[in-house]
Design an enzyme around this catalytic site. Structure first.
Site: not given
Ligand code: NAP
Length: 294
Positions: A61, A105, A128
């Site tokens: 990413k 994450q 996200d």
């Protein structure tokens, strides 16, 4: 003719091409923001522990960000971190005006309250789409950041002309970041949605009813071609060790009309949506209107 000897009927739903386009548009918007404000969009990544798959995802990413002119800062915390310390680190990023998007994450590891850490992300930086607020926005059809994989799946359906309205969508998996929100987005587009999970009785029968089948289970080749309705659209969001999805691709491609490959289907779309949402968050925070559509 048995299923094993039948030729593949499915067209591939390649995600790499559309993802490349979204990333290119995001890069152009990032460049415009940087020129207008003197500040590059910035994504903060937070990684707890050293799980090899998570390390790879975060590295990937950040590399994509760099290629698109998006700055990234990285916070690495040990697996032994407490919820309190993790929440404090996320809160600090939420307050930092130089950071426009935050990616924590998932998964953060046993013993840590992941929900508390997600909720420490400022709503305007939740690129996200993991906070309760973003989840509610997706459920109610309000503006907000989509969870990236579900958002990527919807973009892929649009890309291939699949209209969810009136279709029976069966989502296998109900995790907060994937199964649940993708079902809500499909419902928002007027699909009739069935959720399946580990307590579903007679899963195969439910799967056989799917016009649009979304696999989000985390078990390699779990869904088999014999249970795919002929002509169904099969979206495999699974990503298991060995680059294997949650659908048995060979047999499912003999029944489906459209099917995503693994890799190269949902995965690239997920990262593209993350980049797009980061640029959009930066544009809003820096006061640059309409930097990215979508
Ligand atoms: P997760 O949190 O482990 O959720 C898995 C879901 O599958 C749960 O809802 C679980 O049901 C259900 N399930 C487990 N066993 C089942 C069974 N035997 N029958 C029916 N349902 C069953 O996983 P996740 O985070 O959603 O991820 C799912 C997959 O997507 C993984 O392969 C992951 O690597 C992949 N993924 C890919 C991307 C991408 O960018 N491509 C992003 C995120 C995730 P219960 O709720 O009842 O436990």
């Amino acid at each position: 003719m048995t299923l094993d000897s039948a030729p593949p009927t499915a067209r591939l739903m390649d995600g790499t091409g559309p993802a490349r386009r979204i990333v290119a548009e995001s890069a152009a918007a990032a460049d415009r923001i940087t020129r207008l404000t003197g500040t590059a969009p910035c994504l903060a990544t937070v990684l707890v522990g050293e799980d090899p798959a998570s390390v790879t995802y975060v590295r990937m990413k950040r590399a994509r960000c760099a290629k698109a002119g998006i700055r990234s800062v990285h916070v690495a915390l040990p697996a032994s971190v407490t919820t309190r310390r993790l929440v404090a680190a996320v809160e600090e990023l939420s307050r930092d005006p130089a950071v426009h998007g935050i990616l924590l994450q998932h998964p953060v590891g046993a013993g840590i309250d992941e929900r508390a850490a997600f909720e420490a992300i400022a709503p305007e930086k939740d690129v996200d789409g993991v906070t309760a607020r973003s989840f509610a926005a997706a459920g109610l059809g309000l503006p907000g950041f989509a969870s990236c994989t579900p958002g990527g799946i919807m973009r892929l359906l649009d890309e291939y002309g699949v209209e969810p309205a009136g279709k029976h969508a069966v989502v296998v998996g109900r995790s907060p970041i994937l199964g649940r929100p993708v079902g809500m987005l499909l419902l928002g587009r007027d699909a009739t949605v069935t959720y399946c999970h580990s307590r579903t009785v007679d899963l195969a029968s439910r799967v056989r009813e799917a016009d649009v089948l979304v696999a989000a289970v985390g078990k390699p080749r779990f869904l088999r071609g014999e249970d795919v309705k002929p002509g169904a659209v099969v979206i495999d969001a699974g990503y298991n060790p060995g680059n294997v999805g949650d659908v048995d691709f060979e047999s499912a491609a003999r029944r489906a009309s459209l099917i995503t490959p693994v890799p190269g289907g949902v995965g690239p779309m997920t990262i593209a949506v993350l980049l797009e949402q980061t640029v959009r968050a930066a544009a809003r925070q820096l006061g640059v209107p309409e930097a990215v559509s979508g």
